[in-house]
Design a protein around this motif. Structure first.
Motif, mmCIF file in Angstrom:
data_model
loop_
_atom_site.group_PDB
_atom_site.id
_atom_site.type_symbol
_atom_site.label_atom_id
_atom_site.label_comp_id
_atom_site.label_asym_id
_atom_site.label_seq_id
_atom_site.Cartn_x
_atom_site.Cartn_y
_atom_site.Cartn_z
ATOM 1 N N TYR A 54 69.879 27.701 20.461
ATOM 2 C CA TYR A 54 68.506 27.224 20.307
ATOM 3 C C TYR A 54 68.084 27.238 18.850
ATOM 4 C CZ TYR A 54 65.904 26.519 24.631
ATOM 5 O OH TYR A 54 65.362 25.993 25.754
ATOM 6 N N LEU A 55 67.567 26.138 18.371
ATOM 7 C CA LEU A 55 66.849 26.174 17.103
ATOM 8 C C LEU A 55 65.376 26.291 17.490
ATOM 9 C CD1 LEU A 55 66.833 25.855 13.996
ATOM 10 C CD2 LEU A 55 66.452 23.449 14.364
ATOM 11 N N MET A 56 64.887 27.523 17.525
ATOM 12 C CA MET A 56 63.526 27.740 18.019
ATOM 13 C C MET A 56 62.491 27.203 17.053
ATOM 14 S SD MET A 56 62.603 28.904 20.825
ATOM 15 C CE MET A 56 63.390 29.525 22.289
ATOM 16 N N ASP A 57 62.722 27.468 15.790
ATOM 17 C CA ASP A 57 61.690 27.094 14.833
ATOM 18 C C ASP A 57 62.340 26.831 13.491
ATOM 19 O OD1 ASP A 57 59.258 26.579 13.859
ATOM 20 O OD2 ASP A 57 58.668 28.651 13.528
ATOM 21 N N ASP A 99 70.428 20.614 3.080
ATOM 22 C CA ASP A 99 71.087 19.794 4.097
ATOM 23 C C ASP A 99 70.283 19.797 5.391
ATOM 24 O OD1 ASP A 99 73.291 18.882 2.719
ATOM 25 O OD2 ASP A 99 74.335 20.796 2.967
ATOM 26 N N SER A 100 70.280 18.644 6.048
ATOM 27 C CA SER A 100 69.567 18.537 7.310
ATOM 28 C C SER A 100 70.431 19.091 8.447
ATOM 29 C CB SER A 100 69.238 17.075 7.572
ATOM 30 O OG SER A 100 68.882 16.900 8.906
ATOM 31 N N LEU A 101 69.760 19.656 9.441
ATOM 32 C CA LEU A 101 70.501 20.174 10.593
ATOM 33 C C LEU A 101 70.431 19.223 11.784
ATOM 34 C CD1 LEU A 101 69.736 23.998 10.724
ATOM 35 C CD2 LEU A 101 71.540 22.799 9.566
ATOM 36 N N THR A 102 69.984 17.996 11.537
ATOM 37 C CA THR A 102 69.836 17.064 12.658
ATOM 38 C C THR A 102 71.159 16.758 13.328
ATOM 39 O OG1 THR A 102 69.703 15.429 10.914
ATOM 40 C CG2 THR A 102 67.702 15.856 12.140
ATOM 41 N N SER A 103 72.268 16.922 12.588
ATOM 42 C CA SER A 103 73.552 16.637 13.220
ATOM 43 C C SER A 103 73.913 17.713 14.236
ATOM 44 C CB SER A 103 74.637 16.533 12.151
ATOM 45 O OG SER A 103 74.635 17.707 11.374
ATOM 46 N N LEU A 104 73.327 18.913 14.105
ATOM 47 C CA LEU A 104 73.628 19.996 15.044
ATOM 48 C C LEU A 104 72.623 20.069 16.183
ATOM 49 C CD1 LEU A 104 74.564 22.830 12.552
ATOM 50 C CD2 LEU A 104 76.085 21.685 14.134
ATOM 51 N N TRP A 105 71.332 19.990 15.831
ATOM 52 C CA TRP A 105 70.287 20.080 16.838
ATOM 53 C C TRP A 105 69.394 18.856 16.734
ATOM 54 C CZ3 TRP A 105 71.268 24.883 14.264
ATOM 55 C CH2 TRP A 105 71.716 25.907 15.088
ATOM 56 N N ALA A 106 69.222 18.156 17.815
ATOM 57 C CA ALA A 106 68.324 17.004 17.797
ATOM 58 C C ALA A 106 66.899 17.455 17.504
ATOM 59 C CB ALA A 106 68.386 16.279 19.134
ATOM 60 N N GLY A 107 66.569 18.678 17.926
ATOM 61 C CA GLY A 107 65.215 19.182 17.728
ATOM 62 C C GLY A 107 64.854 19.403 16.279
ATOM 63 N N ILE C 215 67.834 21.876 25.746
ATOM 64 C CA ILE C 215 68.156 22.987 24.850
ATOM 65 C C ILE C 215 68.370 22.471 23.431
ATOM 66 C CG2 ILE C 215 69.917 24.706 24.331
ATOM 67 C CD1 ILE C 215 70.170 25.137 27.356
ATOM 68 N N GLU C 216 69.043 21.354 23.347
ATOM 69 C CA GLU C 216 69.300 20.728 22.044
ATOM 70 C C GLU C 216 68.000 20.440 21.300
ATOM 71 O OE1 GLU C 216 72.872 18.839 20.221
ATOM 72 O OE2 GLU C 216 72.329 20.630 21.277
ATOM 73 N N HIS C 217 66.980 20.072 22.050
ATOM 74 C CA HIS C 217 65.692 19.750 21.416
ATOM 75 C C HIS C 217 64.823 20.983 21.214
ATOM 76 C CE1 HIS C 217 66.425 15.436 22.253
ATOM 77 N NE2 HIS C 217 65.669 15.295 21.201
ATOM 78 N N GLY C 218 65.265 22.120 21.701
ATOM 79 C CA GLY C 218 64.444 23.322 21.544
ATOM 80 C C GLY C 218 63.284 23.395 22.512
ATOM 81 N N ILE C 219 63.418 22.726 23.654
ATOM 82 C CA ILE C 219 62.324 22.710 24.629
ATOM 83 C C ILE C 219 62.305 24.026 25.413
ATOM 84 C CG2 ILE C 219 61.531 21.607 26.763
ATOM 85 C CD1 ILE C 219 62.547 18.981 25.589
ATOM 86 N N THR C 220 61.122 24.553 25.629
ATOM 87 C CA THR C 220 60.970 25.772 26.426
ATOM 88 C C THR C 220 59.879 25.545 27.473
ATOM 89 O OG1 THR C 220 59.458 26.548 24.739
ATOM 90 C CG2 THR C 220 61.688 27.392 24.640
ATOM 91 N N GLY C 221 59.613 26.577 28.238
ATOM 92 C CA GLY C 221 58.488 26.517 29.160
ATOM 93 C C GLY C 221 58.781 25.767 30.437
ATOM 94 N N PRO C 222 57.725 25.360 31.165
ATOM 95 C CA PRO C 222 57.925 24.687 32.458
ATOM 96 C C PRO C 222 58.803 23.456 32.341
ATOM 97 C CG PRO C 222 55.595 25.124 32.071
ATOM 98 C CD PRO C 222 56.310 25.507 30.832
ATOM 99 N N PHE C 223 58.723 22.807 31.212
ATOM 100 C CA PHE C 223 59.514 21.594 31.006
ATOM 101 C C PHE C 223 61.010 21.909 31.058
ATOM 102 C CE2 PHE C 223 60.562 17.529 29.146
ATOM 103 C CZ PHE C 223 59.495 16.746 29.494
ATOM 104 N N LEU C 224 61.378 23.034 30.454
ATOM 105 C CA LEU C 224 62.786 23.441 30.467
ATOM 106 C C LEU C 224 63.168 23.965 31.846
ATOM 107 C CD1 LEU C 224 65.415 24.238 28.797
ATOM 108 C CD2 LEU C 224 64.370 26.469 28.651
ATOM 109 N N ARG C 225 62.276 24.759 32.425
ATOM 110 C CA ARG C 225 62.603 25.384 33.706
ATOM 111 C C ARG C 225 62.783 24.349 34.797
ATOM 112 N NH1 ARG C 225 59.293 29.464 31.411
ATOM 113 N NH2 ARG C 225 57.348 28.698 32.259
#
Lengths: 160, 159, 444
Positions: A54-57, A99-107, C215-225
């Motif tokens: 996860y890339l949380m933030d 460097d951008s991390l877009t290649s690893l995480w779409a988010g 997960i790739e987009h970092g989505i959490t919460g009800p949307f992920l669940r």
């Protein structure tokens, strides 16, 4: 302990680019030089023992009057190990680039656009680096410490 | 047609009565355009729904096309990015039209005194009624609505 | 022979920002091939209000009103998330009762948020009566919130080191029947929507997102669940007293709009369960005791040696404005930290002796205030839309150097453009509705 495992793995693989590694308030933190960010992130994501999927933030901090001035901060999370990690990369200069991390995480796409919008940090290899929260006519980057909070740049109406 | 108003002629008497009648009709058939952006929208929802029921005051029908609406409710902070949109919407509305500034952000900018927010929508469009509050309670909104109705009733009616 | 070849051209359509289904603050520019969406460009930022910049320019206490307006449907969760982050940075412990209050109020907020989300979503699909029912239920809950916090929506109830005031007397007796009423509304809505052919057809199989993509987009919460990942901060890293509560994490299977609807409906039921448990087990205050273990009432905690002429003042009942109800009660100590760095003394003390007054001013005055040590912290709570994180950098002064809010619906909106590709134009409305986009949180 997985904490030490993460830090140990990074130390072992990227000892040369590691600036600092510590655990503050129960949160692992590594500071690495900006040239290694893509490799470190790839290792953290793909290593079967770490699995930081996860890339949380992704954000940045402007340490004004300090050198290097900026710091890009990544918060990673491993769903499998329920483990969090903070990765920081200091950036110097007035036109910082990393460097951008877009290649690893779409988010990472929108997060990086926001950092670009707010701090003016450019991300190398980002597919679509343009402003996201503000409008294209806006000049400057508001979250930099030298941008006054009340400096308005209205599109319409009186200039106040 | 030329109507001289305010005179003691029968024509003047007639127009005053007509004005009142049209005002009465207009104030109880408000078609609002809710321009909802932020927190105040939640209170707008509360006002519009069954608890407070704005329909009792003849303003129950929101129209989501500016061309069919005659009162523009600006609900929530207007950012500099959104300001041109608001002006476009206002210009698309047919006269006679009224504007209600709902919430303190639209009145003065509130505590969002910063680079991104418009310091009061009256810097870009004319406003008839200001409803302060962050967000205003439904009672305040209803009071504001009644003030608007009073204003509509008492003004000179354009035909 | 004339050519029968047809020239096919795509069409661009702009939806929003002022569109009833776009909630006023999002613009989607879609490229259409007939009814099918070929690409969608989501533009946000119409409600950017410089939250992070404002936090940097004020003291820690002054951040709370701004956090209210992040996710304005569940402001209490934001309040507590920010407060907990600063507390972690300062190493402050809050009393147990305060933690229970935070759990109760957070869950009530979560119910309000889901009610609004489902109500609005159903309304946009034509089920207007559901919207009316949901708002009616939300109004009941807001009355509870107002009773405790003093405001319906923008509550500013959290404080660093505690909450503004204790629960009102008889709160539990009023809360339980209200929750039952909310339950019956949920049952009613469930009857109206879940097996409704129109609703089902519009929601089922629409807006699909796979686990890996989410997960790739970092989505959490009800949307992920809804996509089948049982990640919830309340379970993964329990904060407050969630580890003592017995509740389930509803998980969907298909990752479509309908599953998101079901997950939200079930989450409300679980939240009601949590509130009921918390009301049953919430400990009573006061917790301040003298060395012999006897309970000290806050009203006799003044420094007796310095009283002198003010002796009469202390024994007098100080009249307190009704708006301060909750801050003056003897239970104040039960909801506020003991740490003097962040503690605002009870109101009758502030009004009657100089130490408490000074203590009060030290915490709230410009140039003094709460001063966490140098350092940084990331603290995550489960917001209504997913993981709500606060990243705070302190330079040791009374103003935060940097406050970053990780907005839960930001990653979802980032993925929205991709989710929409291939679906029909009319599917934008239910899919966007299931995101539960909250402008204040998205654009900050």
């Amino acid at each position: 302990m997985t904490e030490t495992l993460t830090l140990a793995k990074i130390k072992q693989a990227f000892g040369a680019s590691l600036i600092e590694a510590h655990s503050q308030l129960g949160h692992d933190t590594v500071v690495i030089s900006k040239s290694a960010i893509l490799d470190v992130a790839r290792m953290l994501k793909t290593d079967p023992e770490l699995q930081y999927n996860y890339l949380m933030d992704l954000t940045a901090v402007d340490y004004w009057k300090r050198n290097p001035r900026f710091e890009v901060v990544y918060h990673l999370y491993s769903l499998a190990n329920n483990q969090r990690l903070r990765v920081k990369a200091p950036l110097g200069g007035n036109e910082p680039e990393i460097d951008s991390l877009t290649s690893l995480w779409a988010g990472a796409n929108w997060f990086e656009r926001e950092v670009y919008d707010m701090f003016g940090i450019r991300f190398k290899g980002h597919p679509d680096l343009r402003r996201i929260l503000l409008y294209p006519e806006f000049e400057g980057h508001p979250l930099r410490k030298d941008y006054p909070i009340t400096k308005r740049q209205p599109l319409i109406g009186p200039k106040v | 047609m030329e109507i001289v108003s305010g005179g003691s002629t029968t024509m003047g008497f007639f127009t005053t009565r007509l004005d009142k009648m049209i005002g009465w009709a207009r104030k109880y058939s408000i078609f609002q355009y809710p321009f909802i952006t932020a927190c105040c929208g939640m209170e707008y929802m509360a006002t519009a729904c069954s608890h407070y029921d704005i329909d009792r005051f003849g303003a129950g029908l929101p129209r989501f096309s500016p061309r069919q609406a005659d009162v523009l409710f600006v609900v929530g902070t207007i950012s500099q990015k959104l300001a041109p949109v608001l002006v476009t919407i206002y210009e698309q509305m047919c006269a006679p039209k009224w504007v209600v500034a709902f919430g303190v952000c639209t009145c003065t900018g509130g505590f969002y005194n910063d680079y991104a927010s418009v310091p009061g929508i009256d810097t870009i469009i004319p406003v008839d009624v200001y409803i302060p509050g962050c967000p205003p309670r439904p009672e305040t909104v209803l009071h504001g609505l009644m003030m608007l109705q009073e204003k509509i009733q008492n003004q000179k009616q354009e035909l | 022979m004339a050519s029968t070849e047809t020239i096919s051209k795509t069409m661009f359509l702009n939806i929003g920002p002022s569109h009833p289904a776009m909630h006023g603050t999002v613009r989607i520019a879609v490229e259409l091939d007939g009814e099918i969406i070929r690409s969608a460009d989501v533009e946000i930022g119409y409600l950017h209000r410089a939250f992070e910049k404002h936090c940097e320019s004020g003291s820690y206490t002054q951040c709370f009103p701004y956090t209210d307006r992040l996710n304005y449907v569940s402001p209490l969760i934001n309040n507590f998330g920010f407060a907990a982050a600063v507390e972690k940075l300062m190493g402050i412990e809050v009393p147990e009762r305060c933690n229970y209050i935070r759990v109760i109020m957070s869950e009530i907020s979560r119910i309000c948020d889901h009610l609004t989300s489902i109500g609005a979503s159903a309304m946009e699909l034509g089920a207007f009566s559901v919207f009316l029912y949901m708002i009616k239920a939300r109004e009941w809950l807001w009355e509870l919130v107002e009773e405790v916090t003093g405001a319906r929506l923008t509550v500013s109830y959290g404080r660093v080191g505690g909450v503004k005031g204790d629960l009102t007397e008889g709160f539990a007796e009023r809360c339980r029947p209200t929750l039952q009423k909310v339950r019956s509304v949920l049952k009613e809505v469930d009857d109206l929507l879940t097996h409704n052919r129109i609703f089902y057809d519009r929601m089922k199989g629409v807006g699909f997102i796979a686990q890996e993509d989410a997960i790739e987009h970092g989505i959490t919460g009800p949307f992920l669940r809804a996509s089948g990942v049982a990640y919830d901060v309340r379970k993964a890293s329990p904060y407050f007293v969630y580890d003592r509560m017995n509740f389930d994490i509803p998980v969907g299977e298909n990752g479509d709009n309908f599953d998101r609807y079901l997950v939200r409906m079930e989450e409300m039921e679980q939240s009601i369960r949590i509130v009921e448990q918390a009301l049953d087990t919430i400990p009573e205050g006061p917790t301040n005791v003298d060395p012999e273990g006897r309970v000290i009432e806050p009203s006799v905690m003044a420094d007796l040696g310095k009283i002198g002429k003010t002796l009469g003042l202390l024994t007098n009942e100080v009249l307190i404005e009704p708006t301060l109800q909750g801050s003056e009660k003897r239970l104040h100590a039960a909801v506020y930290t003991a740490s003097k760095q962040a503690r605002i003394p009870p109101k009758e003390q502030v009004y009657s002796n100089i130490e408490a007054l000074m203590n009060h001013f030290k915490v709230v005055m410009y140039g003094h205030g709460i001063r966490p040590p140098k350092g940084e912290v990331y603290y995550a709570v489960e917001g209504a839309n997913g993981e709500l994180g606060f990243y705070i950098v302190s330079d040791g002064t009374d103003k935060p150097w940097r406050v970053r809010c990780r907005p839960p619906c930001f990653p979802i909106m980032a993925a929205l453009g991709k989710i929409l590709i291939g679906s029909q134009l009319a599917d934008i409305v239910p899919t966007f509705g299931s995101v539960n986009m909250i402008g204040g949180e998205l654009d900050r």
